[in-house]
Motif scaffolding. Structure first.
Motif, PDB file in Angstrom:
ATOM      1  N   UNK A  91       0.818  -1.230   0.000  1.00  0.00           N
ATOM      2  CA  UNK A  91       0.000   0.000   0.000  1.00  0.00           C
ATOM      3  C   UNK A  91       0.845   1.271   0.000  1.00  0.00           C
ATOM      4  N   UNK A  92       2.166   1.158   0.223  1.00  0.00           N
ATOM      5  CA  UNK A  92       3.038   2.331   0.280  1.00  0.00           C
ATOM      6  C   UNK A  92       4.002   2.415  -0.902  1.00  0.00           C
ATOM      7  N   UNK A  93       3.932   1.473  -1.832  1.00  0.00           N
ATOM      8  CA  UNK A  93       4.917   1.392  -2.912  1.00  0.00           C
ATOM      9  C   UNK A  93       4.249   1.413  -4.282  1.00  0.00           C
ATOM     10  N   UNK A  94       5.044   1.691  -5.323  1.00  0.00           N
ATOM     11  CA  UNK A  94       4.504   1.527  -6.679  1.00  0.00           C
ATOM     12  C   UNK A  94       4.031   0.075  -6.855  1.00  0.00           C
ATOM     13  N   UNK A 124      12.521   4.731   1.461  1.00  0.00           N
ATOM     14  CA  UNK A 124      12.921   3.568   2.255  1.00  0.00           C
ATOM     15  C   UNK A 124      11.791   2.569   2.384  1.00  0.00           C
ATOM     16  N   UNK A 125      12.141   1.368   2.768  1.00  0.00           N
ATOM     17  CA  UNK A 125      11.185   0.302   3.079  1.00  0.00           C
ATOM     18  C   UNK A 125      11.801  -0.568   4.167  1.00  0.00           C
ATOM     19  N   UNK A 172       2.548   7.782  -8.083  1.00  0.00           N
ATOM     20  CA  UNK A 172       1.590   6.710  -8.340  1.00  0.00           C
ATOM     21  C   UNK A 172       1.978   5.522  -7.461  1.00  0.00           C
ATOM     22  N   UNK A 173       1.203   5.311  -6.427  1.00  0.00           N
ATOM     23  CA  UNK A 173       1.481   4.283  -5.437  1.00  0.00           C
ATOM     24  C   UNK A 173       0.397   3.216  -5.511  1.00  0.00           C
ATOM     25  N   UNK A 174       0.840   1.981  -5.645  1.00  0.00           N
ATOM     26  CA  UNK A 174      -0.067   0.834  -5.735  1.00  0.00           C
ATOM     27  C   UNK A 174      -1.190   1.086  -6.750  1.00  0.00           C
ATOM     28  N   UNK A 175      -0.818   1.716  -7.872  1.00  0.00           N
ATOM     29  CA  UNK A 175      -1.748   1.912  -8.974  1.00  0.00           C
ATOM     30  C   UNK A 175      -2.583   3.175  -8.946  1.00  0.00           C
TER      31      UNK A 175
END
Length: 188
Positions: A35-38, A100-101, A163-166
């Motif tokens: 939910x926080x990433x492309x 970061x992750x 654009x994160x997770x679509x």
């Protein structure tokens, strides 16, 4: 390639032999991270994609535009996450942007705050940057807490920024400048 040490973490550039640990950690943390990433590509965790990723990391480093680190837990030496200083600009800007992750099992242990502080010191002292920026989705309370603990100040809202997770998402912009840290930037 630099190796950076903090009180809880060690940062080093990813190498080919990190693949299994990286793919395992990302796979087991997928629901936590998505939910926080492309949006993840169908082959996101495949070895071929890993090799392409490493190639991009090396190319960006060679061009001086970014440097990617993996975060290793200090006690166990296990891979805990990743942090990148990207969009490095010199000249009148002298700035960079961190992203970061962290793997789910390493969250809420202070590792990311330590990693951010270590990377910021590197950026100010070694790269001689003046400003470090970071952005996070407004409902990512954990990320906001990391940045605030690391001395970043919220500067504003970037509408429909990434654009994160679509989906295009607003982000808060945070920044830390060298004047906030009088002991930084003094090393030659």
């Amino acid at each position: 390639m630099p190796v950076l040490k903090g009180s809880k973490v060690m940062l080093r550039v990813p190498v080919a032999s990190d693949y299994t640990a990286w793919a395992t950690l990302r796979r087991e943390s997928r629901a936590f991270l998505e939910r926080w990433e492309p949006r993840w590509a169908p082959d996101e965790l495949e070895r071929t994609s890993w090799r392409h990723r490493l190639g991009r990391y090396r190319e960006d480093y060679a061009q001086g535009t970014a440097i990617a680190f993996f975060i290793f837990e200090g006690e166990s030496g296990k891979l805990a996450g990743g942090i990148t200083l990207a969009n490095i600009r010199h000249g009148v800007s002298q700035s960079g942007h961190i992203g970061y992750w962290i793997g789910e099992r390493y969250a809420n242990r202070g590792l990311m705050t330590d990693a951010v502080n270590v990377l910021v010191r590197f950026a100010f002292d070694r790269l001689r940057l003046h400003r470090i920026e970071a952005a996070c989705i407004p409902d990512n309370v954990r990320s906001m807490r990391v940045l605030e603990k690391a001395g970043f100040q919220r500067e504003g809202l970037l509408r429909s920024y990434l654009k994160i997770n679509g989906a295009w998402q607003d982000h808060y912009l945070y920044a830390r400048i060298i004047e906030d840290n009088p002991d930084f930037g003094k090393k030659g």
